[in-house]
Every structure is written in C-alpha cells, then in structure tokens.
Design a protein around this motif. Structure first.
Motif, PDB file in Angstrom:
ATOM      1  N   GLU A 189     -60.705 -49.857 -36.057  1.00  0.00           N
ATOM      2  CA  GLU A 189     -60.534 -50.663 -37.275  1.00  0.00           C
ATOM      3  C   GLU A 189     -59.692 -51.906 -37.016  1.00  0.00           C
ATOM      4  OE1 GLU A 189     -61.923 -49.536 -40.364  1.00  0.00           O
ATOM      5  OE2 GLU A 189     -61.578 -51.649 -40.788  1.00  0.00           O
ATOM      6  N   THR A 212     -59.362 -53.567 -34.346  1.00  0.00           N
ATOM      7  CA  THR A 212     -59.823 -54.445 -33.264  1.00  0.00           C
ATOM      8  C   THR A 212     -61.281 -54.858 -33.469  1.00  0.00           C
ATOM      9  OG1 THR A 212     -60.399 -52.489 -31.937  1.00  0.00           O
ATOM     10  CG2 THR A 212     -58.205 -53.468 -31.577  1.00  0.00           C
ATOM     11  N   VAL A 213     -62.216 -54.001 -33.046  1.00  0.00           N
ATOM     12  CA  VAL A 213     -63.623 -54.409 -33.020  1.00  0.00           C
ATOM     13  C   VAL A 213     -64.348 -54.200 -34.346  1.00  0.00           C
ATOM     14  CG1 VAL A 213     -63.884 -54.158 -30.539  1.00  0.00           C
ATOM     15  CG2 VAL A 213     -64.238 -52.157 -32.022  1.00  0.00           C
ATOM     16  N   GLU A 214     -63.912 -53.220 -35.125  1.00  0.00           N
ATOM     17  CA  GLU A 214     -64.455 -52.970 -36.463  1.00  0.00           C
ATOM     18  C   GLU A 214     -65.975 -52.836 -36.484  1.00  0.00           C
ATOM     19  OE1 GLU A 214     -63.410 -55.907 -39.448  1.00  0.00           O
ATOM     20  OE2 GLU A 214     -64.162 -54.515 -40.943  1.00  0.00           O
ATOM     21  N   VAL A 215     -66.510 -52.087 -35.540  1.00  0.00           N
ATOM     22  CA  VAL A 215     -67.945 -51.744 -35.551  1.00  0.00           C
ATOM     23  C   VAL A 215     -68.074 -50.249 -35.270  1.00  0.00           C
ATOM     24  CG1 VAL A 215     -68.839 -54.001 -34.826  1.00  0.00           C
ATOM     25  CG2 VAL A 215     -68.187 -52.326 -33.088  1.00  0.00           C
ATOM     26  N   PRO A 216     -69.219 -49.656 -35.621  1.00  0.00           N
ATOM     27  CA  PRO A 216     -69.395 -48.234 -35.295  1.00  0.00           C
ATOM     28  C   PRO A 216     -69.263 -48.006 -33.781  1.00  0.00           C
ATOM     29  CG  PRO A 216     -71.147 -49.010 -36.759  1.00  0.00           C
ATOM     30  CD  PRO A 216     -70.375 -50.209 -36.322  1.00  0.00           C
ATOM     31  N   LEU A 219     -51.407 -54.055 -38.788  1.00  0.00           N
ATOM     32  CA  LEU A 219     -51.719 -53.264 -39.995  1.00  0.00           C
ATOM     33  C   LEU A 219     -53.066 -53.642 -40.621  1.00  0.00           C
ATOM     34  CD1 LEU A 219     -50.760 -51.038 -41.897  1.00  0.00           C
ATOM     35  CD2 LEU A 219     -49.642 -52.769 -43.279  1.00  0.00           C
ATOM     36  N   GLY A 220     -53.313 -54.921 -40.821  1.00  0.00           N
ATOM     37  CA  GLY A 220     -54.584 -55.449 -41.315  1.00  0.00           C
ATOM     38  C   GLY A 220     -55.367 -54.532 -42.240  1.00  0.00           C
ATOM     39  N   ASN A 221     -56.582 -54.204 -41.844  1.00  0.00           N
ATOM     40  CA  ASN A 221     -57.438 -53.358 -42.677  1.00  0.00           C
ATOM     41  C   ASN A 221     -56.855 -51.969 -42.915  1.00  0.00           C
ATOM     42  OD1 ASN A 221     -59.310 -55.335 -42.996  1.00  0.00           O
ATOM     43  ND2 ASN A 221     -61.000 -54.247 -42.003  1.00  0.00           N
TER      44      ASN A 221
END
Lengths: 384, 384
Positions: free
Chosen positions: B38, B40-44, B95-97
């Motif tokens: 989440e 970093t790359v935020e992909v499955p 922290l971000g998302n």
C-alpha cells in the motif's frame, strides 16, 4: 483593555455541528461550552470581556441535544468575520485545537452564502468535467498508471493503451513524484505526448492528470509544466500539501485545470467515529471549498474501512446544491473490481468517477480490451 | 513491462515501526504485508514484477513481533530513493494511504543519515534559541497575546508589558490572522515596534513571533513583513498549511527566523492509540524534519488529553541526537498554571519552553509583575 469597535459586528454566523462523546449530559454541556472558547478566544472565561468578544466573537451554542447513550450533539455558531475569508483560519475555527480532544467530532458544517462567496471553490465541477469529456450523463471512468518502479517507457505505454481503450481520466499513481529513477518532467512530458497521440487516433478526449504533489517551491513549476505539455488536470494530495495549497492551485487562472484530490495522509481525521471530521464534510464539503473538482475516497467493500453510509455521505456532500459553490464528482476507489459495478451503480448513480487501477490491468493481458470492457460494463448499467 | 534500471538500487533503507491492532497473528501479518504494498506500489501482488520492484521498491518487513493481546509491531523498511528527497513523499510513504486504515499506527521512524541529509531541518534549534536569547541553560518563558477581538492597541500593550516583564518569547494567539477588525500588517508592525521599545528599556532580547498562518499566496508576504519589522520568529501551523510549507519557510535564507510550530488541526493523528502517528514522532521528529525550532503540544494535566508519557516522548524526540538534524525545544502548553512549574521542571528539565497564556494574565492585575513572578518561579526551580 479596549476591544474592537462594534461597527465590525454584522451578525452573520456559520454553524458547526459537533458530536460529543461524554458520560453524561453535564459533562457534554461543559465540553460544548469549552469548544465555544477553545475555537475562538482561547482564554479563561474570567478574561473574556463582555462585548463584543463575549457576545459575538466566542462560539455560541445554538442547539444542544442528546443523540444516544454517551453521544451528544452541539450546534455551535461563529461569526463569519472571524474566518477572515481565509481557508486555514476557517479550518482552524471548525476543528483546530479541538482536534486534540478525542471526544469531539465535526459532523456537519453549514456556511452562509456570504462566507461561501469568499471562496472561488471548484473551477470546473461536475459540469466542467462533463464538458471537457463530452460526457453528458454517465459515470466517468478513471484509472492510474503504476506501479512506481516501472520505466517511464512502460508508464507511457500504459497511458497510451488506456487512452486507446477509452478511459476518461488517467492519473499518476500518487506515489509517482520526482524520484531520481523517474523524473517528473520526463514522465509528464512523455505521457502527455502519448495521450495526445492516442486521443488523435481515437478522436477521444482522455485527460491525463499528473501527480504534482511535491515540495512547495516546485509545486507551481510542476503544475505549469503539466499545463504547458497539455495535461488534462492535476492530481493533488491536500493531506500532504494542506487544503489551502490545493485551493490556491484551483484559484490560479494561469493553470485553470481541473483538480482531483487524493486522500493520502488525511485518513486519521475519519478513522474514529468519536473524533476528527465526518467523511462527508472532509471528503465532500471541505474538498469542494478547497477547489477540488473531484474527490477520491476509499470505497466500501474494498481493502479499506469505509462503510456504504460513509461513502454515500461523501457523494451527498459533493453533489448537494450550495449557492456559489459548484458540485463536484465523488471518486470511489481502492481495490475496486468489475464485479462490483452493478452494485456501485445502484449506490452512486450517474454522477461519479469510477477509479479502477490494478483490476483493470489484471483482467486480461490486453489492456486496451480491458478498458473497453470496463466502459461497456458501465454503459450497460446506465442503459438498464 | 520494463522496470527501472538496477543501477538506481543503492540499498539504503529507512524504517517505519507500525503498531498493528488485530485479532490474531495471521491477520496482523497480513496487514503488515499489505502495508508493504500500500505504501509503495499499490497494485495487486500478481502485478508486482520480481526485480527491482518486488525486491527493492516495495516495503520489506524487517521485524514482526507480538506486543500484547491484539497488538503487534512490524518494522518495515523502504528505499531512501523512493522518498525522492521530498517531505510530502516521505510522509506519503510513512503513513499515506494507511492513514485510512484504523488499525495501523506509526510508532517510530528511523532515518539513515543519507535521508536526513536531504533535509536542512531546523535553522536555529536549541542552541539557536539560546544564543538569540542569551539564555545558556534554563527553561525559556513564552506567552501569547490574546484574545482575538481586543483592539490592536490592547494587543500592543500586552506585548509591551510582557516584554518589560522579561518574557523570552511572545507569540500571537493562533486565532489572530488577518481579520478585517485586526489586520495582520497593522498588528505586526505595531507589536514589533512595542517589543523593540520595551527591549531597549530593559536591555532584554524578547522575541515576538507573529502568526503568519494564512492563505498560501500571502504567506511569504506576511513572513517578509514580519522579518522587515524586526519580528523575532514565526508562528506556523503545519496542520493547516502542510508540513512541507513549514519546511520551505524554515529553508528560506531571506527569512532566516526561528519557527515555532502550533499543533492546531493535527490532533486527529494522535487521538487514538490504534491509528495515526505517535505523539513523539508527530510533534518531535516530523516537526523537526520540517524545520520547526520549537514545537507546541498540549501538556499533561491541563485541559487536553495527552498523558505524561506522551509528553515525555515528544520531549525525547525533540532532543534526541540525530546526525545532521538540530535538536529543538518542546513547548508544553494549554491551560498551564504557575502551581505546576515545580512538577513540570521535574518532567522537562532545562531544555523546554514553558508557554503560559491565560494564567499569566489572570494571576494579578499587574501583568509586568506577573511575568517577573513567572520568571522567578522558574529560576527558583533551576537553582534548587
């Protein structure tokens, strides 16, 4: 001690509805009275002069009711002039120091036209997106180029294919900034060119929204480069940059690009029902007042914690008519999949941007076909 | 899909310690693994290429332990280059998302010298305040002019008497901005002149810190006016303006004024022990990294909710030696009274700024005498 001249008193006030968690009515009343002071004069009661401070500047409890066991509601009003027409100061009055008290939550904010008129709000809003995209009355389709770590060439290719496939909006992932291995100027220049090329091929109007979120000294430079290269809008994270910085970007006539707000780093405000700010006000009204034309939030049933009621309250706050403030588009996102479109259509109707990232790429190896599939799926729902 | 060239991989990483609240070990492990993606790359997972994304860019669980029933700790590392040397992006990774997930809290952040070196940090720090104030090793004394609604003449008089009384630092209340009935330029010009006059009378070095927090387009203008009129520092609210805006103000060589950070609107981050950011990291390390020379927080035992442990963790994070980052002064505040000074001295020792507002004015009708009383009280503690 002299106070200000009473000529300043005009009497118009704005209302903030606070949810107060307390063991009994007396404690809740005391908390409400403390809010009136904390959010304005911030001195002991004994030091508050009678007028105009004590009867005009300090917060006034307009209504106090018990909502449930341990839950009370206080509607407190403040004079419009105290906000000075400034967004940081308006946020300061609404929650400010009370953010430090775990039993206080902002449930609602009601602004009179005089106060709303001090802010330009969204430049484009729902109608603006629809005009840019020539999409009169259907959900808009958005996706993101990612992950960070792909070469710029690969990101460009993703954007090109997504445009060919008919996506309305392609945004940068919010983790793409100006890494040494993926410089902003290089990425944005090349992606803008690719989207333009593909738009010419299809006759479409796909908008590319680079993530301009970065150091404040470089922010306008990045936004201007985006504008110059033909970007269709800007992705901005108000949690990282401040709501007022987003407002200033929206207000800038030399940019004049639609803004999509990203929710990174603001989650703490909504994470607990007893403090912070309600979902609707944070992602709806405040984003809108701060110039966002669309507001991303994490959808119910995905990998995040928002309930369907939270999400509906956001959409409602985006789309509720307010004189002098354009309506904006809610953007549910975060682990969305194709299977959920029929259900989401029931929830959000036509005025929505669906943001599907990973699932769009995962669906099949043919990204252009996946985009078309997504588009048809939504069209089917609208047609039903 | 091409990924970035492996030449970018240098291997230095920074660590974030997350507190995870979960029903069992397996769920907590899953949350930790999700954080790695989440943030970093935020992909499955299926879309993450092996190298260098899958083994370098995504977060890596360095340590995972159970801390208590339902409470786990994961130390996750990220590559320094992913932060791009930018404060908004560093906060986004930390922290971000994940701020949107109520069961995740940032308990600690450890930055390697290479990352710290990308930020200038506080310009003055503890030593800088002490030099400006010619106060080698004692607590510093601060107060505020307020309430909003007093005439500028009255605010000026307060500042004049507080300077005569020997306060080290006089700040604007954070609710004083640019209200039509109390314009910034008028207030700051007059207060600066009064403090200068009183300093000449006493031979003292009292610093006046106007609250510059306002619309971003006017922020530097306000800061420059403060500088020009001889203000001794700036009061800045990073919660309203963004941490990066405070950083930019601190970095600006044409200003070169000490900055005191105000905690308004950041309280939601610390309000719940299961999410957000720990007190020490938010008010200590992050304020320090963002250029604050002193950081106000709400003291234990006052009208706010911080515990003594929370407050000590802030002071520790302010004063802990970090190569390349000056130490800064903790500023406990919020309903402080004279009676508490002996206890506070036990807690905070010499490196602290005591900020007493209302109680200083309330003590007796003679404000100059009250300030001197405050000063003597603190001196007695130091002498003991």
């Amino acid at each position: 001690m002299d106070t200000i001249d009473t000529k300043w008193i005009h009497g118009e006030r704005f209302n903030v509805t606070y949810r107060i968690t307390a063991a009994d009515n007396k404690i809740a009343q005391q908390i409400a009275e403390n809010i009136c002071i904390e959010q304005t004069v911030e001195v002991p009661r004994s030091l508050i002069p009678a007028a105009p401070i004590g009867n005009w500047i300090i917060g006034n409890i307009e209504q106090f009711t018990q909502q449930a066991t341990d839950t009370y509601q206080a509607i407190i009003s403040y004079p419009v002039e105290l906000a000075a027409g400034e967004l940081p100061q308006l946020l300061n009055i609404i929650l400010g120091n009370s953010s430090l008290i775990p039993s206080i939550r902002v449930d609602n904010v009601t602004l009179p036209p005089k106060l709303v008129a001090q802010f330009k709000g969204p430049r484009f809003g729902v109608a603006g997106w629809r005009k840019l995209l020539e999409a009169k009355s259907r959900p808009l389709l958005a996706t993101a180029i990612k992950p960070v770590g792909l070469s710029i060439k690969s990101l460009v290719r993703l954007a090109y294919e997504m445009t060919l496939g008919g996506m309305d909006i392609i945004k940068d992932d919010h983790g793409l900034t100006n890494q040494p291995f993926g410089l902003y100027a290089e990425r944005v220049t090349q992606v803008c060119a690719a989207v333009k090329r593909a738009n010419m091929d299809t006759g479409g109007n796909t908008l590319y929204l680079p993530n301009i979120t970065g150091p404040i000294e470089q922010l306008w430079e990045r936004a201007k480069l985006a504008k110059q290269e033909g970007a269709g809008g800007l992705l901005v994270a108000p949690g990282l940059l401040g709501f007022d910085t987003m407002r200033a970007l929206a207000d800038d006539d030399t940019l004049a690009l639609p803004i999509m707000a990203h929710p990174t780093f603001v989650g703490a405000f909504v994470a607990n029902p007893s403090h912070g700010i309600s979902h609707g006000i944070l992602f709806g009204l405040l984003a809108r007042l701060a110039g966002a034309d669309a507001t991303i939030f994490t959808n119910y049933g995905g990998r995040f914690a928002f309930s369907i009621e939270d999400c509906v309250s956001i959409a409602t706050s985006c789309l509720e008519p307010i004189t002098g403030l354009k309506t904006i588009l809610p953007v549910p996102a975060g682990g969305m999949t194709f299977e959920r479109i029929p259900n989401l259509h029931q929830t959000y109707g036509l005025d929505v941007i669906y943001l599907i990232g990973g699932a769009l790429v995962e669906h099949s190896p043919d990204l252009v076909a996946n985009c078309r599939f997504f588009r048809e799926l939504v069209q089917q729902q609208v047609a039903q």
